[in-house]
Design a protein around this motif. Structure first.
Motif, mmCIF file in Angstrom:
data_model
loop_
_atom_site.group_PDB
_atom_site.id
_atom_site.type_symbol
_atom_site.label_atom_id
_atom_site.label_comp_id
_atom_site.label_asym_id
_atom_site.label_seq_id
_atom_site.Cartn_x
_atom_site.Cartn_y
_atom_site.Cartn_z
ATOM 1 N N GLY A 206 39.806 57.085 28.625
ATOM 2 C CA GLY A 206 39.490 56.043 28.102
ATOM 3 C C GLY A 206 39.760 54.955 28.785
ATOM 4 O O GLY A 206 38.969 53.807 29.160
ATOM 5 N N LEU A 207 40.861 54.946 29.212
ATOM 6 C CA LEU A 207 41.520 53.821 30.167
ATOM 7 C C LEU A 207 40.565 53.671 31.479
ATOM 8 O O LEU A 207 40.254 52.491 31.795
ATOM 9 N N TYR A 208 40.240 54.944 31.999
ATOM 10 C CA TYR A 208 39.535 54.873 33.187
ATOM 11 C C TYR A 208 37.986 54.269 32.972
ATOM 12 O O TYR A 208 37.568 53.458 33.555
ATOM 13 N N GLY A 209 37.710 54.541 31.662
ATOM 14 C CA GLY A 209 36.165 54.082 31.183
ATOM 15 C C GLY A 209 36.495 52.350 31.064
ATOM 16 O O GLY A 209 35.499 51.916 31.540
ATOM 17 N N ALA A 210 37.338 51.826 30.618
ATOM 18 C CA ALA A 210 37.689 50.571 30.167
ATOM 19 C C ALA A 210 37.586 49.801 31.704
ATOM 20 O O ALA A 210 37.305 48.748 32.018
ATOM 21 N N LEU A 211 38.593 50.418 32.632
ATOM 22 C CA LEU A 211 38.599 49.740 33.833
ATOM 23 C C LEU A 211 37.373 49.772 34.947
ATOM 24 O O LEU A 211 36.958 48.672 35.236
ATOM 25 N N LEU A 212 36.511 50.691 34.425
ATOM 26 C CA LEU A 212 35.093 50.580 35.255
ATOM 27 C C LEU A 212 34.272 49.514 34.379
ATOM 28 O O LEU A 212 33.490 48.759 34.923
ATOM 29 N N GLY A 213 34.629 49.259 33.067
ATOM 30 C CA GLY A 213 33.717 48.067 32.500
ATOM 31 C C GLY A 213 34.188 46.613 33.073
ATOM 32 O O GLY A 213 33.538 45.487 32.963
ATOM 33 N N LEU A 214 35.330 46.632 33.821
ATOM 34 C CA LEU A 214 35.632 45.324 34.306
ATOM 35 C C LEU A 214 34.769 44.831 35.525
ATOM 36 O O LEU A 214 34.622 43.850 35.864
ATOM 37 N N LEU A 215 34.009 45.896 35.910
ATOM 38 C CA LEU A 215 33.134 45.666 37.025
ATOM 39 C C LEU A 215 31.948 44.746 36.556
ATOM 40 O O LEU A 215 31.174 44.009 37.576
ATOM 41 N N VAL A 216 31.870 44.695 35.461
ATOM 42 C CA VAL A 216 30.669 43.888 34.785
ATOM 43 C C VAL A 216 30.895 42.234 35.236
ATOM 44 O O VAL A 216 29.854 41.808 35.855
ATOM 45 N N THR A 217 32.019 42.003 34.939
ATOM 46 C CA THR A 217 32.462 40.644 35.622
ATOM 47 C C THR A 217 32.776 40.649 37.030
ATOM 48 O O THR A 217 32.146 39.299 37.491
ATOM 49 N N SER A 218 33.077 41.450 37.634
ATOM 50 C CA SER A 218 33.216 41.305 39.045
ATOM 51 C C SER A 218 31.756 41.248 39.941
ATOM 52 O O SER A 218 31.739 40.546 40.906
ATOM 53 N N TRP A 219 30.937 42.002 39.233
ATOM 54 C CA TRP A 219 29.614 41.908 39.652
ATOM 55 C C TRP A 219 28.827 40.535 39.635
ATOM 56 O O TRP A 219 27.997 40.046 40.691
ATOM 57 N N THR A 220 29.240 39.936 38.507
ATOM 58 C CA THR A 220 28.708 38.640 38.396
ATOM 59 C C THR A 220 29.460 37.621 39.241
ATOM 60 O O THR A 220 28.784 36.823 39.930
ATOM 61 N N PHE A 221 30.626 37.764 39.553
ATOM 62 C CA PHE A 221 31.313 36.784 40.286
ATOM 63 C C PHE A 221 31.312 36.876 41.887
ATOM 64 O O PHE A 221 32.477 37.171 42.366
ATOM 65 N N THR A 222 30.253 36.885 42.310
ATOM 66 C CA THR A 222 30.084 37.078 43.773
ATOM 67 C C THR A 222 29.289 35.955 44.431
ATOM 68 O O THR A 222 28.585 35.202 43.507
ATOM 69 N N GLY A 223 29.394 35.718 45.632
ATOM 70 C CA GLY A 223 28.705 34.681 46.265
ATOM 71 C C GLY A 223 29.174 33.356 46.141
ATOM 72 O O GLY A 223 28.341 32.189 46.787
ATOM 73 N N PHE A 224 30.308 32.802 45.507
ATOM 74 C CA PHE A 224 30.909 31.642 45.598
ATOM 75 C C PHE A 224 31.040 30.974 47.065
ATOM 76 O O PHE A 224 31.494 29.980 47.161
ATOM 77 N N ASP A 225 31.160 31.806 48.011
ATOM 78 C CA ASP A 225 31.475 31.461 49.516
ATOM 79 C C ASP A 225 30.229 30.563 49.792
ATOM 80 O O ASP A 225 30.142 30.126 51.111
ATOM 81 N N GLY A 226 28.934 30.671 49.003
ATOM 82 C CA GLY A 226 28.077 29.718 49.495
ATOM 83 C C GLY A 226 28.206 28.439 49.391
ATOM 84 O O GLY A 226 27.728 27.739 50.606
ATOM 85 N N SER A 227 29.063 27.926 48.740
ATOM 86 C CA SER A 227 29.645 26.350 49.157
ATOM 87 C C SER A 227 30.268 26.321 50.475
ATOM 88 O O SER A 227 30.318 25.295 51.103
ATOM 89 N N PHE A 228 31.189 27.317 50.944
ATOM 90 C CA PHE A 228 31.820 27.315 52.366
ATOM 91 C C PHE A 228 30.730 27.337 53.282
ATOM 92 O O PHE A 228 30.895 26.335 54.264
ATOM 93 N N HIS A 229 29.649 28.179 53.159
ATOM 94 C CA HIS A 229 28.859 28.439 54.267
ATOM 95 C C HIS A 229 27.929 27.040 54.463
ATOM 96 O O HIS A 229 27.284 26.745 55.363
ATOM 97 N N MET A 230 27.698 26.039 53.324
ATOM 98 C CA MET A 230 26.929 24.970 53.252
ATOM 99 C C MET A 230 27.691 23.833 53.787
ATOM 100 O O MET A 230 27.347 22.644 53.784
ATOM 101 N N SER A 231 28.945 23.931 54.392
ATOM 102 C CA SER A 231 30.096 22.979 54.530
ATOM 103 C C SER A 231 29.205 22.141 55.646
ATOM 104 O O SER A 231 29.328 20.654 55.558
#
Length: 483
Positions: A206-231
């Protein structure tokens, strides 16, 4: 930073925030990955995992923001890696740039394909005789990429306006979806449901399954380097770019939690929704009826289209900057800027073409497509980790106006640790039994990218690429400015 200015500074503080907020895109991210979380941990991981991972991402964002304040350029991650490295600056910059490039192209492709999938779901709801197929998904994705490339071809003001619209689309859309899920259903889950745990991954641990579930949030929080690229296109970039990163993550964390709770408490038939082809859509249908669900699905599709547009904008600026330093084949083409629109038009179409190439395998096999784009998140976060790690081991870091002061190294250490942990999770098997359909191809895709980059580096690149190029002293560079 040593470059003549070719891009116009038309992005205001809100515009810079808007591009990262749009790429993170809580509506797109949560609706795309919610079904995975329902089976890997269930409500307890969807809710409390969101809170925990969002907190860790804030550490990553804070470290990146500090670096963005010190090195506000379109090159962003690869440029700062080259500047922060003690030795082998060219190599550090090279690998960071290619990880960032592949991750961003994969993100543009994946977002477009996700939008195409939801568009097909909407069409099938509206016209039941319609048959959703992988081939049609690829064709719809190609059309989406074409429209997004055309939008990015025109002036940066148009992109800024569309990003401003996207922020309000996301915020108003969020309010509408959450309000509907709170007010309309005749039944909601009890407060204790938030502690419900589910492990349908096929793994007994179950712990392994729970750790995999954390990927939902990690998948969402990508691409915030966009502000950096638009500097280079942002006014007062040394302050507004880092603020854009932090605001995008912070606001997304709070708003995303609200949306997550609304979806979780609206679930009626858990097993039926978790096993559906599009679980969030099934939740909307069960709770609100087909008519309302179709209307809300249009909001989701719009959010995904805005997300892809912002993704492509960020991707284009990375290509422009990487080519400016001669790190890409045909560099002189990709870093040219249109004299009429003041945008890197050729880089736009290269980004669109590369994204389309990644989508094409989906014509024959969804597994093949997943294998290609799975490197998106791993590539991006490893590219985030490199400059943060180099800043961590540097004793002479010169911060910009926005900085973490004496907490800079501590925050960087936490950020690097989390990126390493999450990257391992992304490369572990995510379903059992492990077959050709369920195998996680992320390690293979990442390995292929690194092997190609390494062979290329030792074959030719190390002799001609030494990291970010300086065009001269500040006064000499200023004389080269085209605007």
């Amino acid at each position: 930073m040593g470059y003549p200015r070719k891009l116009t500074r038309r992005f205001r503080a809100f515009d810079n925030f808007a591009i990262s907020f749009t790429i993170i895109n809580i509506i797109s991210g949560i609706f795309s990955s919610f079904g995975f979380g329902m089976n890997a941990g269930g409500p307890v991981i969807l809710v409390f995992g969101w809170i925990a991972v969002a907190a860790m991402v804030l550490f990553v964002g804070a470290s990146m923001a500090e670096i963005a304040s010190a090195y506000p350029t379109s090159g962003a991650l690869y440029f700062s890696a080259g500047k922060l490295a003690k030795r082998h600056r060219g190599a550090w910059s090279w690998y960071t740039g290619w990880l960032n490039f592949v991750g961003q192209v994969g993100g543009t492709a994946a977002t477009g394909y996700a939008a195409a999938t939801f568009i097909q779901a909407f069409i099938a709801m509206q016209w039941p005789s319609y048959e959703a197929t992988p081939q049609r998904a690829v064709l719809i994705t190609a059309a989406i990429l074409l429209v997004q490339a055309l939008a990015n071809t025109f002036t940066v003001q148009l992109v800024a306006v569309l990003n401003r619209i996207s922020v309000w689309w996301l915020l108003i859309g969020l309010v509408v979806i959450v309000a509907a899920l709170i007010a309309l259903p005749s039944h909601h889950q009890s407060p204790s449901f938030v502690t419900h745990f589910v492990n349908n991954t096929g793994f007994s641990n179950g712990l392994y399954g729970a750790l995999l579930g954390l990927l939902v949030t990690s998948w969402t929080f990508t691409g915030f380097d966009g502000s950096f690229h638009m500097s280079e296109e942002t006014v007062q970039a040394t302050v507004n770019a880092p603020k854009g990163i932090m605001r995008a993550i912070g606001y997304s964390a709070v708003a995303g939690l609200v949306l997550m709770l609304a979806l979780v408490f609206a679930i009626r038939d858990y097993a039926g929704a978790a096993g559906a082809e599009a679980p969030p859509v099934q939740i909307l249908i069960d709770a609100l009826g087909a008519g309302t669900a179709k209307f809300l699905l249009l909001i989701v599709i719009g959010a995904m289209l805005f997300c892809g547009l912002a993704n492509m904008t960020s991707n284009t600026r990375q290509i422009f900057a990487f080519s400016r330093d001669g790190a890409m084949p045909g560099s002189r083409w990709w870093h040219s800027v249109s004299t009429r629109t003041r945008t890197p038009v050729k880089a736009v179409w290269l980004a669109a073409a590369c994204s389309l190439v990644l989508v094409i395998p989906g014509w024959w096999s969804h597994t093949a497509f997943t294998a290609v784009v799975s490197v998106n998140v791993v590539g991006l976060f490893l590219a985030y980790a490199v400059p943060i790690f180099l800043r961590l081991r540097l004793d002479t870091f010169q911060p910009g106006p926005w900085n973490l002061g004496r907490y800079g190294k501590l925050v960087a250490a936490v950020a690097v640790a989390w990126i390493l942990i999450s990257s391992v999770l992304f490369m572990l098997p995510q379903a059992s039994p492990i077959t050709a359909e369920t195998f996680n191809y992320a390690p293979i895709a990442l390995g292929v990218v690194l092997v190609i980059a390494t062979v290329w580096w030792f074959a030719t690149a190390r002799r001609r690429f030494q990291g970010p190029v300086s065009y001269g002293r500040p006064d000499e560079v200023a004389a080269m400015d085209l605007i």
